[in-house]
Write a protein that holds these residues in place. Structure first.
Motif, PDB file in Angstrom:
ATOM      1  N   ALA A  94       0.830  -1.191   0.000  1.00  0.00           N
ATOM      2  CA  ALA A  94       0.000   0.000   0.000  1.00  0.00           C
ATOM      3  C   ALA A  94       0.875   1.255   0.000  1.00  0.00           C
ATOM      4  O   ALA A  94       1.997   1.231   0.512  1.00  0.00           O
ATOM      5  CB  ALA A  94      -0.914   0.000   1.223  1.00  0.00           C
ATOM      6  N   ALA A  95       0.323   2.302  -0.559  1.00  0.00           N
ATOM      7  CA  ALA A  95       1.030   3.581  -0.637  1.00  0.00           C
ATOM      8  C   ALA A  95       0.129   4.693  -0.128  1.00  0.00           C
ATOM      9  O   ALA A  95      -1.061   4.747  -0.468  1.00  0.00           O
ATOM     10  CB  ALA A  95       1.443   3.867  -2.082  1.00  0.00           C
ATOM     11  N   GLN A  96       0.722   5.561   0.673  1.00  0.00           N
ATOM     12  CA  GLN A  96      -0.012   6.701   1.222  1.00  0.00           C
ATOM     13  C   GLN A  96       0.740   7.969   0.861  1.00  0.00           C
ATOM     14  O   GLN A  96       1.953   8.063   1.086  1.00  0.00           O
ATOM     15  CB  GLN A  96      -0.140   6.559   2.743  1.00  0.00           C
ATOM     16  N   ARG A  97       0.010   8.974   0.363  1.00  0.00           N
ATOM     17  CA  ARG A  97       0.667  10.151  -0.186  1.00  0.00           C
ATOM     18  C   ARG A  97       1.352  10.996   0.873  1.00  0.00           C
ATOM     19  O   ARG A  97       2.323  11.670   0.589  1.00  0.00           O
ATOM     20  CB  ARG A  97      -0.325  10.995  -0.980  1.00  0.00           C
ATOM     21  N   SER A  98       0.876  10.973   2.085  1.00  0.00           N
ATOM     22  CA  SER A  98       1.551  11.747   3.133  1.00  0.00           C
ATOM     23  C   SER A  98       2.807  11.012   3.564  1.00  0.00           C
ATOM     24  O   SER A  98       2.802   9.793   3.713  1.00  0.00           O
ATOM     25  CB  SER A  98       0.620  11.937   4.324  1.00  0.00           C
ATOM     26  N   TYR A  99       3.886  11.757   3.743  1.00  0.00           N
ATOM     27  CA  TYR A  99       5.174  11.140   4.073  1.00  0.00           C
ATOM     28  C   TYR A  99       5.442  11.353   5.553  1.00  0.00           C
ATOM     29  O   TYR A  99       5.602  12.471   6.014  1.00  0.00           O
ATOM     30  CB  TYR A  99       6.283  11.782   3.242  1.00  0.00           C
ATOM     31  N   GLY A 100       5.470  10.237   6.283  1.00  0.00           N
ATOM     32  CA  GLY A 100       5.695  10.358   7.712  1.00  0.00           C
ATOM     33  C   GLY A 100       5.076   9.174   8.425  1.00  0.00           C
ATOM     34  O   GLY A 100       5.087   8.055   7.915  1.00  0.00           O
ATOM     35  N   GLN A 101       4.538   9.426   9.594  1.00  0.00           N
ATOM     36  CA  GLN A 101       3.898   8.345  10.331  1.00  0.00           C
ATOM     37  C   GLN A 101       2.662   7.881   9.569  1.00  0.00           C
ATOM     38  O   GLN A 101       1.848   8.702   9.149  1.00  0.00           O
ATOM     39  CB  GLN A 101       3.503   8.819  11.726  1.00  0.00           C
ATOM     40  N   PRO A 102       2.508   6.587   9.364  1.00  0.00           N
ATOM     41  CA  PRO A 102       1.364   6.121   8.583  1.00  0.00           C
ATOM     42  C   PRO A 102       0.035   6.372   9.294  1.00  0.00           C
ATOM     43  O   PRO A 102      -0.072   6.195  10.515  1.00  0.00           O
ATOM     44  CB  PRO A 102       1.627   4.615   8.435  1.00  0.00           C
ATOM     45  N   ASN A 103      -0.942   6.788   8.528  1.00  0.00           N
ATOM     46  CA  ASN A 103      -2.314   6.889   9.025  1.00  0.00           C
ATOM     47  C   ASN A 103      -2.999   5.588   8.618  1.00  0.00           C
ATOM     48  O   ASN A 103      -3.512   5.451   7.514  1.00  0.00           O
ATOM     49  CB  ASN A 103      -3.004   8.102   8.415  1.00  0.00           C
ATOM     50  N   GLY A 105      -5.697   4.029   9.225  1.00  0.00           N
ATOM     51  CA  GLY A 105      -7.094   4.053   8.810  1.00  0.00           C
ATOM     52  C   GLY A 105      -7.394   5.050   7.710  1.00  0.00           C
ATOM     53  O   GLY A 105      -8.553   5.185   7.305  1.00  0.00           O
ATOM     54  N   GLY A 106      -6.373   5.703   7.206  1.00  0.00           N
ATOM     55  CA  GLY A 106      -6.548   6.715   6.175  1.00  0.00           C
ATOM     56  C   GLY A 106      -6.597   6.125   4.778  1.00  0.00           C
ATOM     57  O   GLY A 106      -6.792   4.921   4.589  1.00  0.00           O
ATOM     58  N   GLN A 107      -6.394   6.981   3.795  1.00  0.00           N
ATOM     59  CA  GLN A 107      -6.499   6.555   2.400  1.00  0.00           C
ATOM     60  C   GLN A 107      -5.175   5.980   1.918  1.00  0.00           C
ATOM     61  O   GLN A 107      -4.120   6.598   2.086  1.00  0.00           O
ATOM     62  CB  GLN A 107      -6.903   7.736   1.519  1.00  0.00           C
ATOM     63  N   TRP A 108      -5.256   4.812   1.310  1.00  0.00           N
ATOM     64  CA  TRP A 108      -4.101   4.136   0.736  1.00  0.00           C
ATOM     65  C   TRP A 108      -4.436   3.700  -0.686  1.00  0.00           C
ATOM     66  O   TRP A 108      -5.572   3.403  -0.994  1.00  0.00           O
ATOM     67  CB  TRP A 108      -3.744   2.874   1.535  1.00  0.00           C
ATOM     68  N   SER A 109      -3.424   3.607  -1.518  1.00  0.00           N
ATOM     69  CA  SER A 109      -3.534   2.907  -2.791  1.00  0.00           C
ATOM     70  C   SER A 109      -3.042   1.489  -2.562  1.00  0.00           C
ATOM     71  O   SER A 109      -2.067   1.279  -1.840  1.00  0.00           O
ATOM     72  CB  SER A 109      -2.687   3.595  -3.866  1.00  0.00           C
ATOM     73  N   TRP A 110      -3.704   0.510  -3.214  1.00  0.00           N
ATOM     74  CA  TRP A 110      -3.448  -0.899  -2.906  1.00  0.00           C
ATOM     75  C   TRP A 110      -2.963  -1.680  -4.116  1.00  0.00           C
ATOM     76  O   TRP A 110      -3.387  -1.432  -5.251  1.00  0.00           O
ATOM     77  CB  TRP A 110      -4.734  -1.558  -2.403  1.00  0.00           C
ATOM     78  N   GLY A 111      -2.107  -2.661  -3.844  1.00  0.00           N
ATOM     79  CA  GLY A 111      -1.779  -3.667  -4.839  1.00  0.00           C
ATOM     80  C   GLY A 111      -2.824  -4.765  -4.835  1.00  0.00           C
ATOM     81  O   GLY A 111      -3.796  -4.720  -4.066  1.00  0.00           O
ATOM     82  N   GLN A 112      -2.598  -5.772  -5.676  1.00  0.00           N
ATOM     83  CA  GLN A 112      -3.588  -6.837  -5.818  1.00  0.00           C
ATOM     84  C   GLN A 112      -3.431  -7.924  -4.757  1.00  0.00           C
ATOM     85  O   GLN A 112      -4.324  -8.758  -4.586  1.00  0.00           O
ATOM     86  CB  GLN A 112      -3.492  -7.465  -7.221  1.00  0.00           C
TER      87      GLN A 112
END
Length: 120
Positions: A94-103, A105-112
């Protein structure tokens, strides 16, 4: 939107190791917080690890899993050692656009996802 493709899953005996890889598209990979999640049958998806300028781990993988990234290759890895049958799951990058501590429960882009099966 970043595209993610995981590889490296498979079947391994308890106590064994696997390394998962996740290749990302795009030219801004280094600005993303990258993560690994997993989902076992009948269970909700759960956070495993993430990496920005530092690393973050779920308690149940500390000391066994290591997340790393190669920004030149747009790739994130998770080295999984001392695998247990309860680690059996589909693992998602998964990838999250904010750089830092992961959120988490926030928005992520996902692989398969890639299947990891640990036999006892």
């Amino acid at each position: 939107q970043v595209q993610l493709v995981e590889s490296g899953g498979g079947l391994v005996q308890a106590g064994g190791s696997l390394r998962l890889s996740c290749a990302a598209s795009g030219r801004t990979f280094s600005s993303y917080t990258m993560g690994w999640f997993r989902q076992a049958p009948g269970k909700e998806r759960e956070f495993v690890a993430a990496i920005s300028w530092t690393t973050y781990y779920a308690d149940f993988v500390k000391g066994r899993f290591t997340i790393s990234r190669d920004n030149a290759k747009n790739t994130v890895y998770v080295q999984m050692n001392s695998l247990k049958p309860e680690d059996t799951a589909v693992y998602y990058c998964a990838a999250q656009r904010s750089y830092g501590q992961p959120n988490v429960g926030g928005q992520w882009s996902w692989g398969q996802g890639t299947q990891v099966t640990v036999s006892s």
